[in-house]
Design a protein around this motif. Structure first.
Motif, PDB file in Angstrom:
ATOM      1  N   THR A 158       6.544  -8.475  -7.116  1.00  0.00           N
ATOM      2  CA  THR A 158       6.558  -7.121  -6.537  1.00  0.00           C
ATOM      3  C   THR A 158       7.876  -6.376  -6.682  1.00  0.00           C
ATOM      4  N   GLY A 159       8.991  -7.081  -6.804  1.00  0.00           N
ATOM      5  CA  GLY A 159      10.274  -6.385  -6.742  1.00  0.00           C
ATOM      6  C   GLY A 159      10.683  -6.104  -5.309  1.00  0.00           C
ATOM      7  N   TYR A 160       9.944  -6.643  -4.370  1.00  0.00           N
ATOM      8  CA  TYR A 160      10.291  -6.657  -2.931  1.00  0.00           C
ATOM      9  C   TYR A 160      10.100  -5.342  -2.190  1.00  0.00           C
ATOM     10  N   GLN A 161      10.213  -4.197  -2.885  1.00  0.00           N
ATOM     11  CA  GLN A 161      10.175  -2.923  -2.145  1.00  0.00           C
ATOM     12  C   GLN A 161       8.857  -2.767  -1.384  1.00  0.00           C
ATOM     13  N   THR A 162       7.762  -3.195  -2.006  1.00  0.00           N
ATOM     14  CA  THR A 162       6.468  -3.015  -1.342  1.00  0.00           C
ATOM     15  C   THR A 162       6.314  -4.008  -0.179  1.00  0.00           C
ATOM     16  N   ILE A 163       6.993  -5.138  -0.280  1.00  0.00           N
ATOM     17  CA  ILE A 163       6.963  -6.100   0.832  1.00  0.00           C
ATOM     18  C   ILE A 163       7.723  -5.505   2.025  1.00  0.00           C
ATOM     19  N   LEU A 164       8.884  -4.910   1.723  1.00  0.00           N
ATOM     20  CA  LEU A 164       9.652  -4.253   2.787  1.00  0.00           C
ATOM     21  C   LEU A 164       8.825  -3.116   3.395  1.00  0.00           C
ATOM     22  N   ASP A 165       8.171  -2.331   2.521  1.00  0.00           N
ATOM     23  CA  ASP A 165       7.337  -1.219   3.010  1.00  0.00           C
ATOM     24  C   ASP A 165       6.263  -1.737   3.970  1.00  0.00           C
ATOM     25  N   ALA A 166       5.642  -2.857   3.585  1.00  0.00           N
ATOM     26  CA  ALA A 166       4.537  -3.394   4.392  1.00  0.00           C
ATOM     27  C   ALA A 166       5.027  -3.862   5.761  1.00  0.00           C
ATOM     28  N   ILE A 167       6.144  -4.597   5.773  1.00  0.00           N
ATOM     29  CA  ILE A 167       6.630  -5.131   7.054  1.00  0.00           C
ATOM     30  C   ILE A 167       7.124  -3.981   7.936  1.00  0.00           C
ATOM     31  N   ARG A 168       7.790  -3.005   7.311  1.00  0.00           N
ATOM     32  CA  ARG A 168       8.270  -1.839   8.058  1.00  0.00           C
ATOM     33  C   ARG A 168       7.086  -1.088   8.695  1.00  0.00           C
ATOM     34  N   ALA A 169       6.022  -0.924   7.903  1.00  0.00           N
ATOM     35  CA  ALA A 169       4.850  -0.196   8.414  1.00  0.00           C
ATOM     36  C   ALA A 169       4.198  -0.963   9.566  1.00  0.00           C
ATOM     37  N   ALA A 170       4.116  -2.287   9.417  1.00  0.00           N
ATOM     38  CA  ALA A 170       3.516  -3.096  10.486  1.00  0.00           C
ATOM     39  C   ALA A 170       4.367  -2.998  11.749  1.00  0.00           C
ATOM     40  N   ALA A 171       5.695  -3.043  11.566  1.00  0.00           N
ATOM     41  CA  ALA A 171       6.591  -2.959  12.723  1.00  0.00           C
ATOM     42  C   ALA A 171       6.431  -1.608  13.419  1.00  0.00           C
ATOM     43  N   GLN A 172       6.273  -0.559  12.625  1.00  0.00           N
ATOM     44  CA  GLN A 172       6.088   0.770  13.222  1.00  0.00           C
ATOM     45  C   GLN A 172       4.767   0.831  13.991  1.00  0.00           C
ATOM     46  N   GLU A 173       3.714   0.295  13.383  1.00  0.00           N
ATOM     47  CA  GLU A 173       2.403   0.333  14.041  1.00  0.00           C
ATOM     48  C   GLU A 173       2.414  -0.459  15.343  1.00  0.00           C
ATOM     49  N   LEU A 174       3.203  -1.546  15.362  1.00  0.00           N
ATOM     50  CA  LEU A 174       3.251  -2.400  16.563  1.00  0.00           C
ATOM     51  C   LEU A 174       4.358  -1.957  17.530  1.00  0.00           C
ATOM     52  N   ASP A 175       5.012  -0.828  17.222  1.00  0.00           N
ATOM     53  CA  ASP A 175       6.116  -0.308  18.018  1.00  0.00           C
ATOM     54  C   ASP A 175       7.245  -1.333  18.156  1.00  0.00           C
TER      55      ASP A 175
END
Lengths: 286, 169
Positions: free
Chosen positions: B140-157
């Motif tokens: 992946t080049g990691y950026q999409t992994i970071l995007d995914a974890i960041r999005a999950a963290a935002q959704e879970l506050d």
């Protein structure tokens, strides 16, 4: 790569230190603490201990606290513990700054401080830090205990003063008063990987003048080394940029970096200069 | 050489396994428990593919022996989705943000991220990048992994915006 599985061994998990020391009388016995260095070497079959003495079930070894004017670090103190300062003043903050460079979070949850000292990898951040601080290693065997100073501890590549049948049970680090400063810098090609060079500096500044200084270098040879000449260049001087540059130059000139597959010696010498300068600048920043 | 009987739980289910001392936790999960979601990449602690949670903390399961899991609560990738197969917030975020391609490293990243999202401290960009540096992904080049974890963290506050994070994105 072919599947890598450790060779067979007998496993013991004693509940007391005395029990562990008794098992370590066996010539083939090795201590298993965090296992983050030992288990990979077993997977490669570079290590084939016949007996593993797992000390993880000995709660009396799990501590890192002030005792007798020092920070006493027991054999089961995990790297991750030091992410929160375990001692007041500069010492706790130094260890918290260094631990961020020790491998990665899932390694730090299991790997131990004393394990790093016993394994004595030349690129271990803890080894260079203990040397810079002048820590003392407590070794116990079934027949008694003794202490070894950091200067005598590191004897060669992965080789320490620990004798067969002995276990490193505790490392003691001197507390640093409020007038002590510290700096740490390392260079590695990948985050969390072994450093090609690192510098740890601790100094005491009084009245705008450096009164005491110790600088340790790691990752450049078989063992961490003290940059004594570089430290001398600082003592009695006001820490200006020029003094820092001279000390860094001295550290580079006096060290004996090794060439290996990762970097030529001269490149490492250059890194020593840069890392020493960075560590000193950090230490002496207002 | 020595054989041992080990009792522990995996994803809340009690297990009792007889094994050789040299059996790693990863092999115990895969071979003795049939939980092949935990992947073995390098088998010497470098790649992070085999990361599982042991008593709530991330551990390289190739660097722990199964016999050491006595009394431990282990969590693996198999425990993330609901029993009916519904993906959890983190898994959905990996899908939405293309946080995986071949998928080999994904179980390790998901367990590492599960720990990140369950810690007391809120997650910010610097802590996220520091933590994720422990695992390797060759696709992946990691950026999409970071995007995914960041999005999950935002959704879970669980996300904390930081100036450093804004500058890096």
């Amino acid at each position: 790569m072919a599947a890598m599985k450790p060779a067979a061994f007998d496993y013991h998990a004693p509940a007391t230190l005395a029990g562990a020391l008794d098992l370590l009388r066996g010539e083939e016995a090795r201590v298993l603490a965090g296992g983050q260095s030992l288990v990979p070497t077993m997977a490669f079959r570079m290590a084939r201990p016949g007996i593993l003495v797992d000390i993880n079930r000995i709660p009396a070894l799990a501590y890192a606290e002030k005792r007798d004017g020092a920070l006493a670090i027991g054999a089961l103190a995990r790297h991750a513990w030091f992410e929160t300062p375990r001692a007041g003043g500069p010492l706790g903050r130094l260890l918290a700054a260094v631990v961020r460079h020790v491998a990665h979070a899932p390694i730090r949850t299991r790997g131990t401080f004393c394990g790093s000292l016993a394994h004595a990898d030349a690129a271990s951040e803890w080894c260079a830090t203990v040397l810079a601080l002048g820590g003392r290693m407590r070794c116990a065997s079934a027949t008694g205990t003794r202490e070894v100073a950091a200067e005598e501890w590191f004897q060669g590549v992965f080789t320490t003063a620990l004798q067969p049948g002995e276990m490193l049970t505790e490392v003691r680090l001197p507390l640093l008063g409020p007038d002590w400063r510290y700096g740490f810098a390392e260079f590695s090609r990948r985050a969390g990987d072994f450093a090609l060079a690192m510098a740890v500096a601790v100094l005491r500044v009084e009245g705008g003048v450096v009164r005491q200084a110790r600088i340790a270098l790691g990752g450049i040879g078989g063992t961490p080394v003290l940059a004594k000449e570089a430290a001398l260049a600082l003592i009695g001087a006001a820490p200006t940029d020029a003094v820092i540059a001279t000390a860094a130059e001295t550290a580079a000139a006096c060290c004996d970096p090794q060439e290996d597959i990762h970097a030529p010696a001269e490149y490492r010498r250059d890194l020593v200069r840069a890392m020493t300068r960075r560590a000193l600048r950090q230490a002496l920043a207002a | 050489m020595s054989r041992h009987v080990v009792s522990f739980t995996v994803n809340g289910v009690p297990k009792r396994v007889e094994l050789e001392a040299r059996r790693t936790l990863a092999d115990m999960l895969r071979e003795d428990c049939g939980l092949t979601g935990t992947h073995l990449g390098c088998e010497h602690g470098v790649c992070g593919a085999c990361t599982v949670l042991v008593d709530g903390e991330p551990v390289r399961s190739c660097l722990m022996f199964g016999v050491q899991a006595e009394g431990c609560a282990i969590r693996t990738i198999e425990g993330l989705a609901a029993p009916d197969g519904t993906l959890n917030v983190l898994q959905r975020a990996f899908r939405t943000h293309h946080g995986l391609q071949c998928g080999f490293c994904t179980p390790g990243f998901l367990m590492l991220a599960t720990w990140l999202l369950e810690r007391d401290e809120r997650l910010d960009e610097a802590a996220l990048r520091h933590a994720v540096s422990s695992n390797l992904c060759r696709c992946t080049g990691y950026q999409t992994i970071l995007d995914a974890i960041r999005a999950a963290a935002q959704e879970l506050d669980r996300w904390e915006d930081s100036a450093a994070g804004e500058a890096r994105r």
